[in-house]
Design a protein around this motif. Structure first.
Motif, PDB file in Angstrom:
ATOM      1  N   ALA A  42       0.811  -1.203   0.000  1.00 47.48           N
ATOM      2  CA  ALA A  42       0.000   0.000   0.000  1.00 47.48           C
ATOM      3  C   ALA A  42       0.846   1.254   0.000  1.00 47.48           C
ATOM      4  N   ALA A  43       2.000   1.197   0.579  1.00 50.45           N
ATOM      5  CA  ALA A  43       2.872   2.365   0.593  1.00 50.45           C
ATOM      6  C   ALA A  43       3.401   2.689  -0.796  1.00 50.45           C
ATOM      7  N   ASN A  44       3.416   1.718  -1.684  1.00 48.00           N
ATOM      8  CA  ASN A  44       3.930   1.922  -3.033  1.00 48.00           C
ATOM      9  C   ASN A  44       2.822   2.042  -4.064  1.00 48.00           C
ATOM     10  N   MET A  45       1.595   2.310  -3.634  1.00 46.63           N
ATOM     11  CA  MET A  45       0.454   2.360  -4.544  1.00 46.63           C
ATOM     12  C   MET A  45      -0.367   3.618  -4.327  1.00 46.63           C
ATOM     13  N   ASP A  46      -0.914   4.124  -5.428  1.00 42.81           N
ATOM     14  CA  ASP A  46      -1.965   5.129  -5.396  1.00 42.81           C
ATOM     15  C   ASP A  46      -3.236   4.412  -5.821  1.00 42.81           C
ATOM     16  N   THR A  47      -4.354   5.100  -5.735  1.00 44.45           N
ATOM     17  CA  THR A  47      -5.590   4.521  -6.252  1.00 44.45           C
ATOM     18  C   THR A  47      -6.218   5.503  -7.231  1.00 44.45           C
ATOM     19  N   SER A  57      -4.498   2.768 -20.878  1.00 46.48           N
ATOM     20  CA  SER A  57      -3.456   3.612 -21.478  1.00 46.48           C
ATOM     21  C   SER A  57      -3.664   5.086 -21.133  1.00 46.48           C
ATOM     22  N   LYS A  58      -4.916   5.551 -21.074  1.00 46.04           N
ATOM     23  CA  LYS A  58      -5.178   6.949 -20.676  1.00 46.04           C
ATOM     24  C   LYS A  58      -4.769   7.180 -19.219  1.00 46.04           C
ATOM     25  N   ILE A  59      -5.100   6.211 -18.366  1.00 49.35           N
ATOM     26  CA  ILE A  59      -4.744   6.321 -16.950  1.00 49.35           C
ATOM     27  C   ILE A  59      -3.222   6.314 -16.798  1.00 49.35           C
ATOM     28  N   ALA A  60      -2.540   5.438 -17.546  1.00 46.21           N
ATOM     29  CA  ALA A  60      -1.079   5.374 -17.499  1.00 46.21           C
ATOM     30  C   ALA A  60      -0.470   6.691 -17.979  1.00 46.21           C
ATOM     31  N   GLY A  65       2.941   9.582 -17.607  1.00 43.81           N
ATOM     32  CA  GLY A  65       3.375  10.358 -18.764  1.00 43.81           C
ATOM     33  C   GLY A  65       3.676   9.484 -19.972  1.00 43.81           C
ATOM     34  N   ASP A  66       3.324   8.206 -19.906  1.00 42.24           N
ATOM     35  CA  ASP A  66       3.597   7.257 -20.981  1.00 42.24           C
ATOM     36  C   ASP A  66       2.461   6.239 -21.028  1.00 42.24           C
ATOM     37  N   ALA A  67       1.672   6.297 -22.105  1.00 44.49           N
ATOM     38  CA  ALA A  67       0.527   5.404 -22.247  1.00 44.49           C
ATOM     39  C   ALA A  67       0.943   3.942 -22.316  1.00 44.49           C
ATOM     40  N   MET A  68       2.171   3.673 -22.745  1.00 40.24           N
ATOM     41  CA  MET A  68       2.641   2.295 -22.880  1.00 40.24           C
ATOM     42  C   MET A  68       2.881   1.622 -21.521  1.00 40.24           C
ATOM     43  N   GLN A  69       2.790   2.359 -20.440  1.00 38.00           N
ATOM     44  CA  GLN A  69       2.972   1.804 -19.100  1.00 38.00           C
ATOM     45  C   GLN A  69       1.681   1.193 -18.539  1.00 38.00           C
ATOM     46  N   TRP A  70       0.656   1.017 -19.390  1.00 35.80           N
ATOM     47  CA  TRP A  70      -0.629   0.480 -18.943  1.00 35.80           C
ATOM     48  C   TRP A  70      -0.479  -0.909 -18.320  1.00 35.80           C
ATOM     49  N   ARG A  71       0.537  -1.656 -18.744  1.00 33.07           N
ATOM     50  CA  ARG A  71       0.729  -3.017 -18.221  1.00 33.07           C
ATOM     51  C   ARG A  71       1.009  -3.024 -16.712  1.00 33.07           C
ATOM     52  N   LYS A  72       1.686  -1.988 -16.221  1.00 30.70           N
ATOM     53  CA  LYS A  72       1.934  -1.892 -14.767  1.00 30.70           C
ATOM     54  C   LYS A  72       0.610  -1.878 -14.006  1.00 30.70           C
ATOM     55  N   ILE A  73      -0.319  -1.098 -14.516  1.00 31.75           N
ATOM     56  CA  ILE A  73      -1.626  -0.970 -13.864  1.00 31.75           C
ATOM     57  C   ILE A  73      -2.387  -2.292 -13.977  1.00 31.75           C
ATOM     58  N   HIS A  74      -2.326  -2.907 -15.152  1.00 31.48           N
ATOM     59  CA  HIS A  74      -3.002  -4.186 -15.350  1.00 31.48           C
ATOM     60  C   HIS A  74      -2.453  -5.250 -14.402  1.00 31.48           C
ATOM     61  N   GLU A  75      -1.131  -5.338 -14.279  1.00 37.38           N
ATOM     62  CA  GLU A  75      -0.503  -6.321 -13.384  1.00 37.38           C
ATOM     63  C   GLU A  75      -0.928  -6.122 -11.932  1.00 37.38           C
ATOM     64  N   ALA A  76      -1.024  -4.876 -11.508  1.00 35.45           N
ATOM     65  CA  ALA A  76      -1.387  -4.579 -10.110  1.00 35.45           C
ATOM     66  C   ALA A  76      -2.855  -4.883  -9.822  1.00 35.45           C
ATOM     67  N   ASN A  77      -3.664  -5.015 -10.889  1.00 30.09           N
ATOM     68  CA  ASN A  77      -5.105  -5.199 -10.715  1.00 30.09           C
ATOM     69  C   ASN A  77      -5.629  -6.456 -11.394  1.00 30.09           C
ATOM     70  N   LYS A  78      -4.785  -7.458 -11.549  1.00 31.19           N
ATOM     71  CA  LYS A  78      -5.199  -8.696 -12.231  1.00 31.19           C
ATOM     72  C   LYS A  78      -6.394  -9.360 -11.556  1.00 31.19           C
ATOM     73  N   ASP A  79      -6.536  -9.168 -10.251  1.00 36.36           N
ATOM     74  CA  ASP A  79      -7.672  -9.751  -9.542  1.00 36.36           C
ATOM     75  C   ASP A  79      -8.998  -9.146 -10.000  1.00 36.36           C
ATOM     76  N   LYS A  80      -8.958  -7.948 -10.551  1.00 33.62           N
ATOM     77  CA  LYS A  80     -10.156  -7.231 -10.956  1.00 33.62           C
ATOM     78  C   LYS A  80     -10.309  -7.174 -12.475  1.00 33.62           C
ATOM     79  N   LYS A  97       3.343   3.146  -7.816  1.00 33.87           N
ATOM     80  CA  LYS A  97       4.193   4.332  -7.958  1.00 33.87           C
ATOM     81  C   LYS A  97       5.432   3.940  -8.729  1.00 33.87           C
ATOM     82  N   GLN A  98       5.998   4.906  -9.425  1.00 37.46           N
ATOM     83  CA  GLN A  98       7.163   4.604 -10.256  1.00 37.46           C
ATOM     84  C   GLN A  98       8.365   4.262  -9.475  1.00 37.46           C
TER      85      GLN A  98
END
Length: 98
Positions: A42-47, A57-60, A65-80, A97-98
């Motif tokens: 939780a210390a390394n995450m925003d919501t 990609s828009k959220i990333a 600042g880089d739409a191609m980083q969408w995979r980070k968000i997907h990996e963190a939320n695979k349960d959903k 967080k980066q």
């Protein structure tokens, strides 16, 4: 410990063993007990709450600042998120967080 205790043979054990996680004396720390445990992750995450028209990609792009980083968000939320192209408004996503 007395003056000649070093001459005694055999294993020495402390008179009052201290339990792990307690201060000396074995008493639990009341301040530590009253604090809620926070997961390290939780210390390394925003919501972020998904809005209509959003995509990973828009959220990333907004967060990194880089739409191609969408995979980070997907990996963190695979349960959903089973399909990264289909996210729903109202979902609260974890954003690493980066």
């Amino acid at each position: 410990m007395g003056l000649f205790d070093f001459l005694k043979k055999g294993e020495q054990k402390p008179a009052n063993p201290v339990k792990p996680g307690t201060p000396h004396g074995g008493m639990a720390d009341p301040i530590q007990q009253s604090r809620p445990a926070q997961p390290q992750a939780a210390a390394n995450m925003d919501t972020y709450t998904v809005k209509s028209g959003d995509s990973l990609s828009k959220i990333a792009k907004n967060f990194y600042g880089d739409a191609m980083q969408w995979r980070k968000i997907h990996e963190a939320n695979k349960d959903k998120i089973s399909n990264p192209d289909m996210i729903q408004p109202g979902w609260v996503l974890k954003i690493p967080k980066q």
